[in-house]
Design a protein around this motif. Structure first.
Motif, PDB file in Angstrom:
ATOM      1  N   SER A   7       4.005  26.975  -7.934  1.00  0.00           N
ATOM      2  CA  SER A   7       3.537  26.460  -6.641  1.00  0.00           C
ATOM      3  C   SER A   7       2.514  25.354  -6.830  1.00  0.00           C
ATOM      4  O   SER A   7       2.477  24.393  -6.057  1.00  0.00           O
ATOM      5  N   PHE A   8       1.676  25.482  -7.855  1.00  0.00           N
ATOM      6  CA  PHE A   8       0.640  24.489  -8.109  1.00  0.00           C
ATOM      7  C   PHE A   8       1.239  23.115  -8.399  1.00  0.00           C
ATOM      8  O   PHE A   8       0.673  22.095  -8.004  1.00  0.00           O
ATOM      9  N   ILE A   9       2.378  23.086  -9.069  1.00  0.00           N
ATOM     10  CA  ILE A   9       3.008  21.804  -9.409  1.00  0.00           C
ATOM     11  C   ILE A   9       3.264  20.970  -8.150  1.00  0.00           C
ATOM     12  O   ILE A   9       3.078  19.762  -8.151  1.00  0.00           O
ATOM     13  N   PHE A  10       3.662  21.625  -7.078  1.00  0.00           N
ATOM     14  CA  PHE A  10       4.033  20.905  -5.854  1.00  0.00           C
ATOM     15  C   PHE A  10       2.953  20.926  -4.779  1.00  0.00           C
ATOM     16  O   PHE A  10       3.098  20.256  -3.761  1.00  0.00           O
ATOM     17  N   VAL A  25       0.845  -1.203   0.000  1.00  0.00           N
ATOM     18  CA  VAL A  25       0.000   0.000   0.000  1.00  0.00           C
ATOM     19  C   VAL A  25       0.876   1.247   0.000  1.00  0.00           C
ATOM     20  O   VAL A  25       0.577   2.228  -0.695  1.00  0.00           O
ATOM     21  N   LEU A  26       1.954   1.226   0.731  1.00  0.00           N
ATOM     22  CA  LEU A  26       2.868   2.365   0.762  1.00  0.00           C
ATOM     23  C   LEU A  26       3.488   2.605  -0.608  1.00  0.00           C
ATOM     24  O   LEU A  26       3.582   3.751  -1.059  1.00  0.00           O
ATOM     25  N   TYR A  27       3.884   1.540  -1.282  1.00  0.00           N
ATOM     26  CA  TYR A  27       4.447   1.685  -2.634  1.00  0.00           C
ATOM     27  C   TYR A  27       3.401   2.200  -3.616  1.00  0.00           C
ATOM     28  O   TYR A  27       3.694   3.007  -4.496  1.00  0.00           O
ATOM     29  N   MET A  28       2.153   1.745  -3.475  1.00  0.00           N
ATOM     30  CA  MET A  28       1.090   2.210  -4.358  1.00  0.00           C
ATOM     31  C   MET A  28       0.834   3.703  -4.133  1.00  0.00           C
ATOM     32  O   MET A  28       0.683   4.464  -5.090  1.00  0.00           O
ATOM     33  N   CYS A  29       0.823   4.121  -2.880  1.00  0.00           N
ATOM     34  CA  CYS A  29       0.599   5.534  -2.584  1.00  0.00           C
ATOM     35  C   CYS A  29       1.755   6.396  -3.096  1.00  0.00           C
ATOM     36  O   CYS A  29       1.527   7.476  -3.647  1.00  0.00           O
ATOM     37  N   ALA A  30       2.963   5.924  -2.950  1.00  0.00           N
ATOM     38  CA  ALA A  30       4.117   6.657  -3.483  1.00  0.00           C
ATOM     39  C   ALA A  30       4.021   6.770  -4.998  1.00  0.00           C
ATOM     40  O   ALA A  30       4.332   7.817  -5.582  1.00  0.00           O
ATOM     41  N   GLY A  31       3.554   5.711  -5.644  1.00  0.00           N
ATOM     42  CA  GLY A  31       3.379   5.747  -7.099  1.00  0.00           C
ATOM     43  C   GLY A  31       2.325   6.753  -7.519  1.00  0.00           C
ATOM     44  O   GLY A  31       2.502   7.474  -8.512  1.00  0.00           O
ATOM     45  N   ILE A  32       1.225   6.842  -6.766  1.00  0.00           N
ATOM     46  CA  ILE A  32       0.174   7.810  -7.091  1.00  0.00           C
ATOM     47  C   ILE A  32       0.689   9.237  -6.905  1.00  0.00           C
ATOM     48  O   ILE A  32       0.384  10.120  -7.706  1.00  0.00           O
ATOM     49  N   ALA A  78      -7.495   4.588   4.159  1.00  0.00           N
ATOM     50  CA  ALA A  78      -7.352   6.037   4.217  1.00  0.00           C
ATOM     51  C   ALA A  78      -6.205   6.505   3.318  1.00  0.00           C
ATOM     52  O   ALA A  78      -6.330   7.521   2.625  1.00  0.00           O
ATOM     53  N   LEU A  79      -5.111   5.781   3.312  1.00  0.00           N
ATOM     54  CA  LEU A  79      -3.978   6.138   2.457  1.00  0.00           C
ATOM     55  C   LEU A  79      -4.359   6.117   0.981  1.00  0.00           C
ATOM     56  O   LEU A  79      -4.067   7.045   0.233  1.00  0.00           O
ATOM     57  N   ILE A  80      -5.017   5.052   0.572  1.00  0.00           N
ATOM     58  CA  ILE A  80      -5.389   4.914  -0.839  1.00  0.00           C
ATOM     59  C   ILE A  80      -6.418   5.974  -1.220  1.00  0.00           C
ATOM     60  O   ILE A  80      -6.278   6.648  -2.253  1.00  0.00           O
ATOM     61  N   LEU A  81      -7.452   6.153  -0.386  1.00  0.00           N
ATOM     62  CA  LEU A  81      -8.487   7.145  -0.692  1.00  0.00           C
ATOM     63  C   LEU A  81      -7.919   8.558  -0.755  1.00  0.00           C
ATOM     64  O   LEU A  81      -8.258   9.327  -1.657  1.00  0.00           O
ATOM     65  N   LEU A  82      -7.076   8.904   0.186  1.00  0.00           N
ATOM     66  CA  LEU A  82      -6.465  10.226   0.199  1.00  0.00           C
ATOM     67  C   LEU A  82      -5.743  10.504  -1.110  1.00  0.00           C
ATOM     68  O   LEU A  82      -5.936  11.552  -1.734  1.00  0.00           O
ATOM     69  N   ASN A  83      -4.936   9.567  -1.553  1.00  0.00           N
ATOM     70  CA  ASN A  83      -4.134   9.789  -2.746  1.00  0.00           C
ATOM     71  C   ASN A  83      -4.961   9.763  -4.017  1.00  0.00           C
ATOM     72  O   ASN A  83      -4.716  10.546  -4.935  1.00  0.00           O
ATOM     73  N   LEU A  93       0.745  17.917  -0.388  1.00  0.00           N
ATOM     74  CA  LEU A  93      -0.336  17.564   0.529  1.00  0.00           C
ATOM     75  C   LEU A  93      -0.521  16.048   0.600  1.00  0.00           C
ATOM     76  O   LEU A  93      -0.779  15.500   1.674  1.00  0.00           O
ATOM     77  N   GLN A  94      -0.392  15.391  -0.542  1.00  0.00           N
ATOM     78  CA  GLN A  94      -0.492  13.928  -0.553  1.00  0.00           C
ATOM     79  C   GLN A  94       0.610  13.308   0.299  1.00  0.00           C
ATOM     80  O   GLN A  94       0.349  12.379   1.072  1.00  0.00           O
ATOM     81  N   ALA A  95       1.823  13.797   0.158  1.00  0.00           N
ATOM     82  CA  ALA A  95       2.948  13.230   0.910  1.00  0.00           C
ATOM     83  C   ALA A  95       2.761  13.437   2.411  1.00  0.00           C
ATOM     84  O   ALA A  95       2.932  12.504   3.205  1.00  0.00           O
ATOM     85  N   ILE A  96       2.376  14.653   2.810  1.00  0.00           N
ATOM     86  CA  ILE A  96       2.176  14.929   4.232  1.00  0.00           C
ATOM     87  C   ILE A  96       1.033  14.084   4.787  1.00  0.00           C
ATOM     88  O   ILE A  96       1.148  13.470   5.850  1.00  0.00           O
ATOM     89  N   GLY A  97      -0.087  14.056   4.069  1.00  0.00           N
ATOM     90  CA  GLY A  97      -1.226  13.258   4.518  1.00  0.00           C
ATOM     91  C   GLY A  97      -0.907  11.776   4.590  1.00  0.00           C
ATOM     92  O   GLY A  97      -1.346  11.071   5.499  1.00  0.00           O
ATOM     93  N   SER A  98      -0.133  11.287   3.631  1.00  0.00           N
ATOM     94  CA  SER A  98       0.237   9.872   3.615  1.00  0.00           C
ATOM     95  C   SER A  98       1.142   9.521   4.788  1.00  0.00           C
ATOM     96  O   SER A  98       0.986   8.471   5.414  1.00  0.00           O
TER      97      SER A  98
END
Length: 96
Positions: free
Chosen positions: A49-52, A6-13, A76-81, A57-62
């Protein structure tokens, strides 16, 4: 250390979101609308700024969700991303 798919999938997203933003950079206006009120855009950020913004936010939330002790953290990780990726694509189409 145990490998967590799941962590690898979230990093990929997150990486996919960042790559989409980098690709869309040349198509975005200099100020990207990120909030609307009554159908009118009322809050802007620079396109750099929009690019990052959403990948950050995804990285912090994850990170916060990953270290939580709740049983549902994988969902929660998958849904967030996925939601952030969808929001990112929507904002790009809305602003081009």
């Amino acid at each position: 250390m145990k490998k967590d798919p799941v962590l690898y999938m979230c990093a990929g997203i997150i990486v996919i979101t960042l790559l989409i933003n980098i690709f869309a950079y040349s198509y975005l206006p200099s100020q990207v609308g990120v909030h609307t009120s009554g159908g009118q855009i009322d809050d802007y950020v620079s396109k750099f700024s929009f690019i990052f913004l959403l990948p950050g936010l995804q990285a912090i939330g994850s990170i916060l969700a990953y270290f939580s002790k709740k049983r549902t953290k994988n969902i929660a990780l998958i849904l967030l991303n996925v939601i952030c990726l969808g929001l990112d694509v929507f904002l790009i189409f809305y602003n081009t």
